[in-house]
Enzyme design. Structure first.
Site, mmCIF file in Angstrom:
data_model
loop_
_atom_site.group_PDB
_atom_site.id
_atom_site.type_symbol
_atom_site.label_atom_id
_atom_site.label_comp_id
_atom_site.label_asym_id
_atom_site.label_seq_id
_atom_site.Cartn_x
_atom_site.Cartn_y
_atom_site.Cartn_z
ATOM 1 N N HIS A 146 0.840 -1.195 0.000
ATOM 2 C CA HIS A 146 0.000 0.000 0.000
ATOM 3 C C HIS A 146 0.875 1.245 0.000
ATOM 4 C CE1 HIS A 146 1.135 -0.513 4.191
ATOM 5 N NE2 HIS A 146 0.808 0.753 4.407
ATOM 6 N N ASP B 28 0.665 5.328 1.776
ATOM 7 C CA ASP B 28 -0.015 5.992 2.890
ATOM 8 C C ASP B 28 -0.792 7.211 2.405
ATOM 9 O OD1 ASP B 28 1.076 4.114 4.517
ATOM 10 O OD2 ASP B 28 2.491 5.434 5.531
ATOM 11 N N HIS C 180 4.815 0.105 0.111
ATOM 12 C CA HIS C 180 5.533 -0.664 1.115
ATOM 13 C C HIS C 180 4.599 -1.724 1.686
ATOM 14 C CE1 HIS C 180 3.793 2.955 2.948
ATOM 15 N NE2 HIS C 180 3.666 2.281 4.082
ATOM 16 N N ARG D 111 6.177 -9.266 16.031
ATOM 17 C CA ARG D 111 6.750 -7.967 15.681
ATOM 18 C C ARG D 111 5.791 -6.856 16.077
ATOM 19 N NH1 ARG D 111 6.557 -4.402 11.189
ATOM 20 N NH2 ARG D 111 8.531 -3.317 10.781
#
Length: 345
Positions: free
Chosen positions: A206, A208, A262, A271
């Site tokens: 995607h 941002d 990204h 994580r």
């Protein structure tokens, strides 16, 4: 650990059991160090030192769309506190996380109606409007940590945005007047251990939908970005904050700066990350700083509505394609996979 995990395998059973699901091309990506910038001249210096820092930020945003900053004014102690409190939040039983009222129903997990594994995200998050942090006594220490962290990161993001427009040769009150605590967001992310990391993304590809994103991540790798037509893996640096250009800055800069695709690959290790989104108010007019502009003028509200419509009708965000004056989506995002994310990021 199982008690706190969302019921991915139960909710997405048919998708996860698809015998024809292809392996994802994630492990072949090369490891890269993002440009690393000492932000102290931007915060404390004037003259040549500050000018050099501004140029470094501008160059990284043009060439990569991403960079790292150290000496950014947010103490290691505060970063450790927000990480510790975030972990405590996500360790709560799944049923309790779903019902928490402290962040006004901001809990998210998985992906709405994914058609294939490529569109599915093995992650959970609290997507928090900063205007919506309640005064509840629930998890008081987390609320205090978020308030302190957002005050610091909001100031840093304003300075970074101002540096980028300074590098463009203009001055503006756009960010100070329109990107306030009433319009910006914080996203607490957790990527639970994934039993099939070669077949699933932690977060699908995607761009941002903001001006800038400031990311605080742990030592577990997973972030990948598109560079020169290839996916590259970002080496984790827990001492640095990662900054990336969003769609709105690509428009404002008339493509001088790039909003880069990204994603996060899934991992057998847990994580965590925290992302701050520098967003304007809904009625803020987004327009390029010079003519001829590559984009039509639009409000942030219109952009968000287009994103929502894209996700509803075709299953993913097309980003800036709908607002380009001419040319094709290939020129904007030649390798775009399409994100099913319907929020800021």
């Amino acid at each position: 650990m199982d008690e706190c995990n969302p019921p991915f395998e139960k909710a997405y059973k048919d998708l996860l059991c698809d015998p024809h699901a292809p392996l994802l091309d994630t492990v072949s990506a090369q490891d890269y160090d993002l440009p690393l910038i000492d932000a102290s001249p931007l915060l404390h210096k004037t003259g040549q030192e500050r000018e050099s820092c501004v140029k470094e930020i501008g160059r990284a945003s043009s060439e990569w769309g991403f960079f790292q900053v150290v000496n950014h004014g947010i103490s290691g102690q505060l970063l450790n506190t927000i990480r510790r409190e975030q972990e405590k939040l996500f360790r709560l039983p799944f049923d309790k996380k779903e019902k928490l009222h402290i962040f006004k129903d901001s809990y998210r997990w998985g992906t709405p109606n994914p058609k294939t594994l490529e569109k599915f995200s093995w992650s959970e998050a609290f997507h928090i409007p900063l205007s919506g942090i309640s005064e509840s006594e629930e998890i008081k220490s987390l609320r205090y940590a978020i308030e302190e962290f957002t005050t610091k990161v909001a100031d840093l993001s304003q300075k970074l945005a101002e540096a980028l427009v300074e590098n463009m040769g203009i001055t503006t009150r756009l960010f100070a007047e329109n990107c306030t605590m009433n319009s910006c967001y914080l996203r607490l992310n957790r990527y639970p251990p994934c039993p099939m990391p070669l077949e699933i993304f932690g977060l699908v590809a995607h761009t941002d939908s903001d001006f800038l994103t400031v990311l605080c991540q742990d030592h577990i790798g997973g972030l990948q970005l598109m560079k020169d037509g290839m996916w590259v893996t970002v080496k984790p640096n827990p001492d640095a904050l990662i900054v990336n250009v969003g769609d709105l800055f690509q428009v404002l800069s008339n493509n001088m700066y790039k909003s880069v695709e990204h994603r996060v690959i899934a991992n057998k290790q847990e994580r965590f990350s925290v992302a701050y989104f520098l967003c304007p108010s809904h009625d803020t007019l987004i327009t390029s700083y010079k003519e001829p502009s590559l984009y039509k003028k639009f409000t942030f509200c219109e952009f968000q509505q287009q994103v929502q419509e894209d996700v509803k009708t075709i299953g993913y965000k097309t980003g800036l394609v709908s607002f380009r004056k001419s040319s094709s989506s290939f020129e904007l995002y030649p390798n775009y996979l399409g994100s099913t994310t319907s929020e800021v990021s």
